[in-house]
Design a protein around this motif. Structure first.
Motif, PDB file in Angstrom:
ATOM      1  N   LEU A 248     -15.260  -1.235 -26.235  1.00 40.10           N
ATOM      2  CA  LEU A 248     -15.995  -1.542 -27.461  1.00 40.10           C
ATOM      3  C   LEU A 248     -16.414  -0.275 -28.190  1.00 40.10           C
ATOM      4  O   LEU A 248     -16.420  -0.218 -29.417  1.00 40.10           O
ATOM      5  CB  LEU A 248     -17.232  -2.378 -27.138  1.00 40.10           C
ATOM      6  CG  LEU A 248     -17.044  -3.891 -27.002  1.00 40.10           C
ATOM      7  CD1 LEU A 248     -18.373  -4.543 -26.644  1.00 40.10           C
ATOM      8  CD2 LEU A 248     -16.497  -4.481 -28.299  1.00 40.10           C
ATOM      9  N   GLN A 249     -16.813   0.745 -27.427  1.00 38.31           N
ATOM     10  CA  GLN A 249     -17.245   1.994 -28.060  1.00 38.31           C
ATOM     11  C   GLN A 249     -16.122   2.557 -28.938  1.00 38.31           C
ATOM     12  O   GLN A 249     -16.352   2.961 -30.099  1.00 38.31           O
ATOM     13  CB  GLN A 249     -17.647   3.022 -26.998  1.00 38.31           C
ATOM     14  CG  GLN A 249     -18.034   4.376 -27.597  1.00 38.31           C
ATOM     15  CD  GLN A 249     -18.561   5.337 -26.547  1.00 38.31           C
ATOM     16  OE1 GLN A 249     -19.589   5.078 -25.942  1.00 38.31           O
ATOM     17  NE2 GLN A 249     -17.840   6.433 -26.351  1.00 38.31           N
ATOM     18  N   GLY A 250     -14.891   2.535 -28.448  1.00 33.82           N
ATOM     19  CA  GLY A 250     -13.766   3.025 -29.248  1.00 33.82           C
ATOM     20  C   GLY A 250     -13.494   2.140 -30.457  1.00 33.82           C
ATOM     21  O   GLY A 250     -13.203   2.638 -31.565  1.00 33.82           O
ATOM     22  N   ALA A 251     -13.625   0.815 -30.239  1.00 34.23           N
ATOM     23  CA  ALA A 251     -13.367  -0.112 -31.341  1.00 34.23           C
ATOM     24  C   ALA A 251     -14.393   0.041 -32.450  1.00 34.23           C
ATOM     25  O   ALA A 251     -14.060   0.044 -33.645  1.00 34.23           O
ATOM     26  CB  ALA A 251     -13.366  -1.549 -30.810  1.00 34.23           C
ATOM     27  N   TYR A 252     -15.680   0.153 -32.076  1.00 34.46           N
ATOM     28  CA  TYR A 252     -16.739   0.311 -33.079  1.00 34.46           C
ATOM     29  C   TYR A 252     -16.580   1.637 -33.828  1.00 34.46           C
ATOM     30  O   TYR A 252     -16.831   1.727 -35.036  1.00 34.46           O
ATOM     31  CB  TYR A 252     -18.124   0.247 -32.425  1.00 34.46           C
ATOM     32  CG  TYR A 252     -18.511  -1.114 -31.895  1.00 34.46           C
ATOM     33  CD1 TYR A 252     -17.967  -2.284 -32.432  1.00 34.46           C
ATOM     34  CD2 TYR A 252     -19.438  -1.242 -30.869  1.00 34.46           C
ATOM     35  CE1 TYR A 252     -18.331  -3.531 -31.953  1.00 34.46           C
ATOM     36  CE2 TYR A 252     -19.814  -2.471 -30.379  1.00 34.46           C
ATOM     37  CZ  TYR A 252     -19.255  -3.629 -30.925  1.00 34.46           C
ATOM     38  OH  TYR A 252     -19.626  -4.855 -30.446  1.00 34.46           O
TER      39      TYR A 252
ATOM     40  N   VAL B 266     -17.161   6.241 -37.621  1.00 36.49           N
ATOM     41  CA  VAL B 266     -18.119   7.208 -37.052  1.00 36.49           C
ATOM     42  C   VAL B 266     -17.598   7.625 -35.671  1.00 36.49           C
ATOM     43  O   VAL B 266     -17.769   6.902 -34.676  1.00 36.49           O
ATOM     44  CB  VAL B 266     -19.536   6.591 -36.950  1.00 36.49           C
ATOM     45  CG1 VAL B 266     -20.499   7.630 -36.354  1.00 36.49           C
ATOM     46  CG2 VAL B 266     -20.013   6.128 -38.309  1.00 36.49           C
ATOM     47  N   ARG B 267     -16.928   8.760 -35.630  1.00 38.32           N
ATOM     48  CA  ARG B 267     -16.319   9.196 -34.376  1.00 38.32           C
ATOM     49  C   ARG B 267     -17.350   9.562 -33.302  1.00 38.32           C
ATOM     50  O   ARG B 267     -17.064   9.519 -32.107  1.00 38.32           O
ATOM     51  CB  ARG B 267     -15.421  10.408 -34.643  1.00 38.32           C
ATOM     52  CG  ARG B 267     -14.260  10.101 -35.589  1.00 38.32           C
ATOM     53  CD  ARG B 267     -13.376   9.026 -35.009  1.00 38.32           C
ATOM     54  NE  ARG B 267     -12.282   8.651 -35.913  1.00 38.32           N
ATOM     55  CZ  ARG B 267     -11.476   7.630 -35.705  1.00 38.32           C
ATOM     56  NH1 ARG B 267     -11.644   6.871 -34.633  1.00 38.32           N
ATOM     57  NH2 ARG B 267     -10.518   7.336 -36.570  1.00 38.32           N
ATOM     58  N   SER B 268     -18.567   9.906 -33.713  1.00 35.65           N
ATOM     59  CA  SER B 268     -19.603  10.295 -32.752  1.00 35.65           C
ATOM     60  C   SER B 268     -20.386   9.103 -32.220  1.00 35.65           C
ATOM     61  O   SER B 268     -21.348   9.274 -31.460  1.00 35.65           O
ATOM     62  CB  SER B 268     -20.566  11.296 -33.410  1.00 35.65           C
ATOM     63  OG  SER B 268     -21.184  10.707 -34.549  1.00 35.65           O
ATOM     64  N   LEU B 269     -20.014   7.897 -32.607  1.00 33.90           N
ATOM     65  CA  LEU B 269     -20.725   6.697 -32.150  1.00 33.90           C
ATOM     66  C   LEU B 269     -20.618   6.591 -30.619  1.00 33.90           C
ATOM     67  O   LEU B 269     -19.556   6.782 -30.033  1.00 33.90           O
ATOM     68  CB  LEU B 269     -20.122   5.465 -32.810  1.00 33.90           C
ATOM     69  CG  LEU B 269     -20.701   4.090 -32.446  1.00 33.90           C
ATOM     70  CD1 LEU B 269     -20.616   3.147 -33.658  1.00 33.90           C
ATOM     71  CD2 LEU B 269     -19.982   3.479 -31.256  1.00 33.90           C
TER      72      LEU B 269
ATOM     73  N   GLY C 212     -25.875   9.205 -35.361  1.00 32.00           N
ATOM     74  CA  GLY C 212     -26.763  10.119 -36.039  1.00 32.00           C
ATOM     75  C   GLY C 212     -27.334   9.490 -37.306  1.00 32.00           C
ATOM     76  O   GLY C 212     -26.730   8.588 -37.916  1.00 32.00           O
ATOM     77  N   GLU C 213     -28.506   9.949 -37.728  1.00 32.76           N
ATOM     78  CA  GLU C 213     -29.167   9.355 -38.898  1.00 32.76           C
ATOM     79  C   GLU C 213     -28.280   9.442 -40.139  1.00 32.76           C
ATOM     80  O   GLU C 213     -28.247   8.514 -40.963  1.00 32.76           O
ATOM     81  CB  GLU C 213     -30.498  10.074 -39.143  1.00 32.76           C
ATOM     82  CG  GLU C 213     -31.361   9.397 -40.187  1.00 32.76           C
ATOM     83  CD  GLU C 213     -32.730  10.047 -40.306  1.00 32.76           C
ATOM     84  OE1 GLU C 213     -33.575   9.505 -41.023  1.00 32.76           O
ATOM     85  OE2 GLU C 213     -32.949  11.105 -39.661  1.00 32.76           O
ATOM     86  N   ALA C 214     -27.501  10.495 -40.284  1.00 29.53           N
ATOM     87  CA  ALA C 214     -26.642  10.664 -41.461  1.00 29.53           C
ATOM     88  C   ALA C 214     -25.490   9.670 -41.477  1.00 29.53           C
ATOM     89  O   ALA C 214     -24.961   9.336 -42.549  1.00 29.53           O
ATOM     90  CB  ALA C 214     -26.105  12.093 -41.505  1.00 29.53           C
TER      91      ALA C 214
ATOM     92  N   CYS D 122     -31.731  10.067 -34.891  1.00 29.06           N
ATOM     93  CA  CYS D 122     -30.660   9.100 -34.704  1.00 29.06           C
ATOM     94  C   CYS D 122     -31.201   7.682 -34.887  1.00 29.06           C
ATOM     95  O   CYS D 122     -32.411   7.460 -34.926  1.00 29.06           O
ATOM     96  CB  CYS D 122     -30.022   9.259 -33.315  1.00 29.06           C
ATOM     97  SG  CYS D 122     -31.129   8.836 -31.962  1.00 29.06           S
ATOM     98  N   MET D 123     -30.284   6.745 -34.976  1.00 33.97           N
ATOM     99  CA  MET D 123     -30.662   5.341 -35.103  1.00 33.97           C
ATOM    100  C   MET D 123     -29.858   4.534 -34.095  1.00 33.97           C
ATOM    101  O   MET D 123     -28.733   4.895 -33.735  1.00 33.97           O
ATOM    102  CB  MET D 123     -30.417   4.838 -36.523  1.00 33.97           C
ATOM    103  CG  MET D 123     -31.304   5.535 -37.555  1.00 33.97           C
ATOM    104  SD  MET D 123     -31.096   4.874 -39.224  1.00 33.97           S
ATOM    105  CE  MET D 123     -31.884   3.269 -39.032  1.00 33.97           C
TER     106      MET D 123
END
Length: 900
Positions: free
Chosen positions: A465-469, A475-478, A493-495, A519-520
């Protein structure tokens, strides 16, 4: 900690209440991942453990001292506190925090003391020495003054061993020291009895008073029956009232310290009076049987001879050395076991290889019974069952003698079904603690495999899921993370948060959970559903593992009797094989032990000294004979040897080695000698070396006299006594008189076998009128003014002490040595009486002139003696027999002229 009104907070109120119920213990109060200590406990612990002392809140207007230790490393800190003599009350959370919250926001999780940790009740592997038992002892007295009877009960909670024995006032301390308990409990009325003060003063912090009701002899039998769930103790043996009181008192103390946990104690075994050689504390310390004078195992007899390969084997060997047997038949059974393996070195090596590293099943079993065991304890028991059965098969094929045969039978009786179940259920290298699972083998429980599969698969889905999201949002840093508050969540990240909440569609898919400083965090319905399945699967997997653990632990505890019997059997095999290996490697021999009065040692050696010489690659040990047997057939008393010789000549070593040989022989071991025949020694006494007791106001000489008095008042015909330099702590004539009278008493009254070493050469005249006394001396050789110690014992007497030569070897200044020689010559010339007194009165103490004069005279060149010059002039090769005879007469004449 106080609330705004000055009252203690609910948590601190709880702490104060629990501490008040355990005032004599340091309270380990569980708070999350730490055990915290407060007030005085914190100060004591901080100093003892070397940890920080901090503050937490206030109480009655003052700061509250606080110190803490991590739960995961609590054992290390407990070990230090117990070693310092502290008792620790372990207070745990006994309620789920969720239940506490139901009572209100300020409700405190219920806590209570679940265990008192004391020196005699520890079971943790990290707190115990593998090769040393950890005995808790109870002392009881029944009856009044003059008719009182005493008894001891002692148990090793870590193994379940439990013994009782009667005792008597004159041997109480000896019986206690033979066991070396870690802690002794006694009725408070007895503890404060003035007549018992010397005993408890000598025991120091070992002894602690407990309520007298714990030792009530009237209810003792009923309490023991309840513990063992029997209607009568008749099947256990015949116990006296004092023995029952001591046993019940010990069980009551264990109940007070272990709370709900029920110790897996074996049925109490009665130690028969007279069944073991009685060794008083002074003798035990002098011979360094299990501990050196410094209190260490190294340097002791046990340290020098222990070749056992298991912890239980080491413990059994120590017990045998501490209490040598007095029954020749029982001694012979042990010797048969050692001799059998000496005769088959290949079998001995095979058994030692099988036993090496054998798990300590006794201690694992005890922890499991007390609810303190873990997966590794189950694994240890399983491994023990398999390897013990293998050892039984190897030894059983060799047709062993009685003692080893009984051991084989005990190991063959182990439950095979339990062994198979443990092997099937447990994973390789299980974790120490059960709380996180992971100790049940894959394939052992189908439902567990399914739950683990769901848990692990869901975790893989989350990773996907992390890769899919990340792909969906750009957002590659998700990242998908987890904590105990939010569970699984998406963090960006917040940005980059706009990608998850910038459109209505995004808001419907990703709902906001938390905003942090930079971050959020978000979640999705899909993620929340997976989290529930993961939590459910993980919880189910852990539940199934814990249930399996409880079932296996219960099965092990149910089989405790055959497991304990097999563990004891394995220790017997280990000790027999270790002693056989020792005998083969060091050329020890089987002693002949009977019920006579013989004591004949041929080429005996001191095992500790010999081992030290070998380790240091020094000269080999000089073996010596000793014969204290009755000098005539049918005599009712043994012999006494009066041993003279210089300091450092080996007298003390010779004395001790013969006592140690007696201990080894009656412990069932082979001995360091070419031959040995020993009539059973019922009591062993040793008065060797100098010590004082300043705390009791006793000088070295007073201690010497007290110990000598104990020997002369208690030794009998079957005793072995070794005495060294009696009377040296006072004036020459006083000391000589005491030594003289002591030897006479040993000969005429005690009629025991004895070795008596002395520097009083005048005493050698006693051999002329004491029929069983013989003189022996340590051989020495003088060479160019120095002395060479040969360490050989021979018949005869020493005419000198060689003290000045020894002083020179010790490094005394040359001036002191020369002065001592001068004084000695003058004293010997003065003789006895008024001439010696006058000389001493006129003797210039360290007169510089006298010393210079004597030193100068010693250094001044002197003309060679005429006889020596004449001898140098002779040429033996050119002389006829007649010429040689005439030359000899001339030399004698020259010597006579010089003497004139």
């Amino acid at each position: 900690m106080e609330d705004g009104g000055g009252a203690p907070t609910p948590m601190m109120a709880q702490y104060i209440e629990i501490k008040a119920a355990n005032p004599d213990c340091l309270l380990f109060y569980r708070m999350g991942d730490f055990y915290e200590l407060f007030f005085d406990d914190a100060a004591v612990a901080a100093k003892a453990l070397g940890i920080a002392l901090t503050r937490r809140g206030k109480h009655q207007g003052a700061d509250i001292p606080m110190a803490g230790v991590p739960v995961v490393s609590a054992d290390d800190y407990l070990a230090k506190l117990i070693a310092l003599g502290h008792r620790v009350a372990v207070c745990e959370q006994v309620e789920d925090p969720a239940e506490a919250r139901k009572r209100g926001g300020k409700s405190v999780v219920r806590r209570d003391v679940v265990r008192l940790v004391t020196p005699g009740t520890i079971t943790e592997e990290a707190l115990l020495e593998p090769g040393r038992p950890n005995h808790l002892m109870a002392l009881a007295r029944v009856g009044g003054a003059g008719t009182a009877s005493f008894a001891l009960a002692y148990a090793d909670l870590s193994t379940g061993a439990f013994f009782v024995q009667d005792s008597a006032p004159e041997r109480l301390l000896a019986d206690i020291r033979a066991v070396e308990p870690a802690e002794i409990v006694v009725a408070d009325t007895l503890f404060h009895d003035e007549a018992m003060r010397p005993l408890f003063a000598g025991l120091g912090r070992l002894a602690r008073p407990e309520p007298a009701a714990l030792f009530d002899s009237a209810t003792a039998e009923a309490r023991l029956c309840r513990f063992y769930e029997v209607s009568t103790l008749a099947g256990f043996g015949a116990f006296g009232r004092a023995e029952l009181a001591a046993a019940a008192g010990l069980l009551a103390y264990l109940t007070r310290t272990q709370f709900a946990a029920r110790p897996a104690l074996a049925r109490p075994a009665r130690v028969e009076a007279g069944g073991a050689m009685l060794i008083d504390p002074a003798t035990r310390a002098s011979l360094e049987l299990t501990r050196s004078v410094a209190g260490r195992r190294e340097g002791s007899l046990l340290g020098a001879i222990d070749r056992s390969v298991t912890g239980p084997g080491s413990r059994l060997l120590a017990a045998r050395l501490a209490r040598p047997l007095t029954d020749p038949r029982a001694i012979g059974l042990r010797q048969d076991s050692v001799g059998f393996l000496v005769g088959d070195p290949g079998l001995c090596r095979s058994l030692r290889a099988l036993l090496k590293g054998l798990p300590d099943a006794e201690r694992s079993l005890s922890r499991l019974a007390l609810g303190r065991g873990g997966p590794r304890d189950l694994s240890a028991v399983g491994s023990f069952l398999g390897r013990a059965r293998e050892a039984a098969a190897v030894l059983g094929e060799a047709a062993p003698p009685a003692e080893l045969g009984a051991a084989v039978a005990a190991m063959r009786a182990l439950p095979e079904a339990l062994e198979a179940e443990l092997a099937t259920m447990l994973a390789d290298n299980p974790p120490l603690l059960k709380r996180d699972g992971g100790f049940v083998a894959p394939g052992a429980i189908a439902a567990l495999d399914e739950a683990r599969g769901l848990r692990d698969e869901s975790r893989r889905v989350i990773a996907g899921l992390q890769g899919a999201y990340a792909e969906e949002t750009g957002v590659r840093s998700l990242k998908i993370k987890h904590n105990n508050v939010l569970g699984y969540f998406i963090e960006v990240g917040e940005a980059q948060a706009g990608a998850l909440m910038g459109t209505e569609e995004a808001k419907r898919r990703f709902f906001h959970r938390q905003t942090m400083a930079n971050c959020m965090r978000f979640s999705t319905d899909e993620l929340a559903g997976l989290e529930g399945r993961i939590a459910e699967a993980a919880g189910e997997a852990l539940r199934l593992e814990l249930a399996a653990f409880d079932r296996l632990a219960a099965a092990v505890v149910a089989a405790q009797e055959p497991i304990r019997a097999a563990a004891e059997a394995a220790a017997v095999i280990d000790v027999s094989a270790a002693l056989a290996d020792l005998a083969l490697a060091e050329d020890w021999t089987r002693p002949d032990v009977d019920d006579g009065l013989a004591f004949r040692i041929v080429a005996g050696r001191h095992p500790v000294v010999e081992a030290a010489l070998k380790a240091g690659a020094q000269a080999s040990f000089v073996a010596n004979d000793c014969d204290l047997s009755p000098p005539t057939r049918g005599a009712k008393a043994g012999a006494i040897w009066l041993v003279t010789g210089p300091n450092m000549g080996g007298k003390s070593t010779f004395l001790r080695q013969n006592a140690i040989i007696a201990v080894l022989a009656q412990a069932g071991a082979f001995v360091p000698a070419a031959e040995a025949r020993i009539g059973v020694v019922d009591r062993l006494f040793s008065r060797v070396g100098a010590s004082d007791d300043l705390a009791e106001g006793r000088s070295t000489f007073m201690v010497e006299m007290v110990e000598t008095a104990a020997i002369l008042n208690q030794a009998g015909p079957r005793s072995l006594v070794i005495l060294d330099e009696i009377g040296r702590g006072t004036s020459t004539y006083d000391g000589l008189s005491i030594a003289f009278a002591s030897v006479e008493h040993l000969h005429e009254v005690n009629r025991c076998r004895a070795l008596f070493a002395t520097h009083f050469h005048e005493m050698t005249a006693l051999s002329a009128r004491l029929s069983r006394l013989s003189n022996a001396t340590m051989r020495v050789k003088e060479w160019e003014g120095d002395v060479v110690f040969l360490h050989e014992v021979r018949a005869g007497t020493a005419d000198r002490s060689y003290g000045i030569q020894v002083a020179k070897l010790a490094g005394l200044p040359a001036r002191v040595v020369e002065r001592a020689r001068h004084v000695l010559r003058e004293l010997e010339r003065a003789g006895e009486g008024s001439r010696r007194t006058a000389f001493i009165d006129d003797l210039p103490l360290f007169s510089a002139a006298a010393v210079r004069q004597e030193t100068a005279a010693a250094k001044a060149p002197t003309a060679p003696p005429p006889a020596l010059e004449a001898l140098k002039a002779l040429d033996p090769d050119q002389m006829s027999p007649r010429d040689a005879l005439e030359a000899l007469y001339r030399l004698k004449g020259l010597l006579a002229e010089k003497a004139g």
